[in-house]
Write an enzyme that holds these catalytic residues in place. Structure first.
Site, PDB file in Angstrom:
ATOM      1  N   LYS A   1      -3.893   7.703 -19.777  1.00  0.00           N
ATOM      2  CA  LYS A   1      -3.837   8.260 -20.964  1.00  0.00           C
ATOM      3  C   LYS A   1      -2.713   7.944 -21.822  1.00  0.00           C
ATOM      4  O   LYS A   1      -2.216   6.727 -22.301  1.00  0.00           O
ATOM      5  CB  LYS A   1      -4.148   9.735 -20.893  1.00  0.00           C
ATOM      6  CG  LYS A   1      -5.333  10.044 -20.067  1.00  0.00           C
ATOM      7  CD  LYS A   1      -6.759   9.552 -20.425  1.00  0.00           C
ATOM      8  CE  LYS A   1      -7.879   9.432 -19.447  1.00  0.00           C
ATOM      9  NZ  LYS A   1      -8.046  10.898 -18.982  1.00  0.00           N
TER      10      LYS A   1
ATOM     11  N   ARG B   1       0.935  -1.164   0.044  1.00  0.00           N
ATOM     12  CA  ARG B   1      -0.035   0.083   0.085  1.00  0.00           C
ATOM     13  C   ARG B   1       0.844   1.088   0.016  1.00  0.00           C
ATOM     14  O   ARG B   1       0.504   2.281  -0.446  1.00  0.00           O
ATOM     15  CB  ARG B   1      -0.961  -0.234   1.079  1.00  0.00           C
ATOM     16  CG  ARG B   1      -1.749   1.328   1.117  1.00  0.00           C
ATOM     17  CD  ARG B   1      -2.942   1.162   1.812  1.00  0.00           C
ATOM     18  NE  ARG B   1      -3.175   0.481   3.159  1.00  0.00           N
ATOM     19  CZ  ARG B   1      -2.552   0.544   4.393  1.00  0.00           C
ATOM     20  NH1 ARG B   1      -2.053   1.753   4.528  1.00  0.00           N
ATOM     21  NH2 ARG B   1      -2.841  -0.256   5.241  1.00  0.00           N
TER      22      ARG B   1
ATOM     23  N   TYR C   1     -10.319  19.599 -16.146  1.00  0.00           N
ATOM     24  CA  TYR C   1     -10.979  18.150 -16.531  1.00  0.00           C
ATOM     25  C   TYR C   1     -12.319  18.034 -15.594  1.00  0.00           C
ATOM     26  O   TYR C   1     -12.493  18.363 -14.607  1.00  0.00           O
ATOM     27  CB  TYR C   1      -9.917  16.935 -16.044  1.00  0.00           C
ATOM     28  CG  TYR C   1     -10.359  15.679 -16.176  1.00  0.00           C
ATOM     29  CD1 TYR C   1     -10.499  15.060 -17.527  1.00  0.00           C
ATOM     30  CD2 TYR C   1     -10.816  14.907 -15.074  1.00  0.00           C
ATOM     31  CE1 TYR C   1     -11.130  13.541 -17.729  1.00  0.00           C
ATOM     32  CE2 TYR C   1     -11.251  13.737 -15.244  1.00  0.00           C
ATOM     33  CZ  TYR C   1     -11.418  13.041 -16.422  1.00  0.00           C
ATOM     34  OH  TYR C   1     -12.067  11.698 -16.622  1.00  0.00           O
TER      35      TYR C   1
ATOM     36  N   ASP D   1      -1.634  19.869 -14.151  1.00  0.00           N
ATOM     37  CA  ASP D   1      -2.230  18.474 -14.742  1.00  0.00           C
ATOM     38  C   ASP D   1      -1.400  18.632 -16.152  1.00  0.00           C
ATOM     39  O   ASP D   1      -1.838  19.083 -17.273  1.00  0.00           O
ATOM     40  CB  ASP D   1      -3.657  18.475 -14.821  1.00  0.00           C
ATOM     41  CG  ASP D   1      -4.221  17.044 -15.523  1.00  0.00           C
ATOM     42  OD1 ASP D   1      -3.438  16.593 -16.352  1.00  0.00           O
ATOM     43  OD2 ASP D   1      -5.279  16.994 -15.148  1.00  0.00           O
TER      44      ASP D   1
END
Ligand SMILES: *Cc1c(COP(=O)(O)O)cnc(C)c1O
Length: 393
Positions: free
Chosen positions: A209, A59, A112, A184
């Site tokens: 992406k 984790r 976005y 971003d």
């Protein structure tokens, strides 16, 4: 290895992987182990305190995931990097780490869709003040930043109309009031743009992406100043939006061809944009590589290539959009972007699905707009495909 002397194409292949070799493996091993064992309790303790290198529990991080984190760190010329289960996890963890009650964020109207939802629906509930400015109005942005804020959140080029904002100019404004700048960089990728070198403090990606590039794995990445990245990492390791070894491998594998793919996508997209702008059935083309694009000068100053994303509006209404899209053969009509195959869709089913027709109009998104994510197919075939489908309108 010292990567400072290598170009991006070399770093994309070798970055982060050199310390990993297991029995001479020539690719990143997928380490699907939840925990990591120690013979020596003292050594285990030192690693768990962060005083020695090593792995404890997946984790936090994991050898495969760490290789990917190193790769983005090197490609973004950053001090440090961490990873997340999705791009939205990277964004939400970053925003919720720094924007606690009483803080203020200045950002853009064109972020976005998911990011926009955090700004409009979630942060206000936590007593965070949110100011969203007209994306290309730099004077308004500077004015709002100068009033005092804790974080400036940018995205460039934006989705779906490819607006460009000046990272250096707005980073300077932010630093004057002690705010941190987050960018971003999903659309540009580190091949075309390095926000940290333009003054940003943190850069993040939807690795789903272009970085992954094959539409087969999801992930998010964050890179920047070590102290800032660590704060977000400490939040993420506890809220648990961690990246697993399998998708980390897929993304790192995809990134080895990132430079190749982006080179092709930059060139094909420019070619297609030039074809479309000259076509009588096309009203407008939104691509920062075109000299007629309002953000072209800023794009030229901060990007090495203009990317594989573009939009275009047809002379006509949504019926024409439907007709054109269903006549195209070399596209998947699908959400997402940045893949080896060309993807296209209208904003009403992709980036701005949550908004009404009126809200889209307010954002300057015409109903006749098509978002087109150029794949790595031979550009002549994509041009013929567009030409044939346009003929049928
Ligand atoms: C897709 C996307 C995101 C969200 O990423 P996910 O991996 O889908 O969570 C964030 N920013 C931009 C610019 C994107 O295109």
């Amino acid at each position: 290895m010292d990567f400072s002397k290598y170009k991006k194409g070399t770093t994309a292949v070798w970055g982060g992987e050199d310390h990993l070799s297991t029995n001479g493996a020539v690719t990143t091993p997928i380490v699907n182990s939840v925990a990591f064992a120690y013979h020596d309790l003292e050594e285990w303790h030192q690693v768990s305190l962060g005083k020695s290198e090593g792995y404890i529990y997946s984790r936090n991080t994991n050898p495969t995931v760490h290789a990917l984190e190193q790769k983005i760190m090197l490609l973004e010329c950053a001090e440090h990097a961490t990873s997340f289960s999705t791009g939205m996890a990277a964004i939400s963890n970053t925003l919720f780490t720094f924007l606690t009650s009483g803080k203020r964020v200045v950002s853009l109207k064109d972020t976005y869709g998911g990011t926009s939802k955090i700004f409009l629906d979630f942060l206000p509930k936590y007593n965070v003040a949110v100011t969203l400015c007209d994306t290309t109005n730099h004077e308004e942005l500077e004015k709002e930043i100068a009033k005092g804020c804790d974080l400036v959140y940018l995205e460039t080029p934006t989705n779906p109309t490819l607006k460009v904002v000046d990272i250096k100019r707005l980073s300077d404004a932010a630093h004057k009031v002690g705010a941190i700048v987050v960018v971003d960089n999903t659309f540009a990728t580190p091949i075309n743009q390095n926000p940290l070198q333009l003054g940003a403090d943190l850069v993040l990606h939807s690795a789903t992406k272009f970085l992954c590039g094959h539409s087969d794995a999801m992930g998010g990445l964050l890179a920047g100043k070590k102290e800032l990245v660590n704060k977000v990492y400490q939040f993420r390791e506890i809220n648990g939006a961690s990246l697993q070894a399998d998708p980390a491998y897929m993304i790192a594998r995809g990134m080895k061809t990132l430079d190749l793919r982006i080179e092709r996508q930059n060139s094909s997209a420019l070619n297609i944009a030039q074809f479309l702008i000259a076509h009588p059935k096309v009203k407008d083309v939104y691509y920062p590589g075109l000299a007629t694009h309002p953000g072209h000068e800023i794009a030229k100053s901060q990007m090495r290539g203009f990317g594989g994303m573009m939009s275009f509006a047809l002379n006509g209404d949504y019926d024409q959009v439907r007709k054109l899209l269903t006549n195209l053969k070399l596209v998947h009509l699908a959400a997402s972007l940045g893949s080896v195959s060309t993807l296209a869709g209208p904003p009403r089913t992709t980036s701005h699905v949550e908004l009404t027709k009126e809200q889209r109009a307010q954002l300057g998104i015409p109903e006749s707009l098509i978002r087109y994510s150029v794949g790595i197919e031979s550009v002549d075939d994509l041009l013929t495909d567009l030409e044939d489908a346009l003929k049928l309108l």
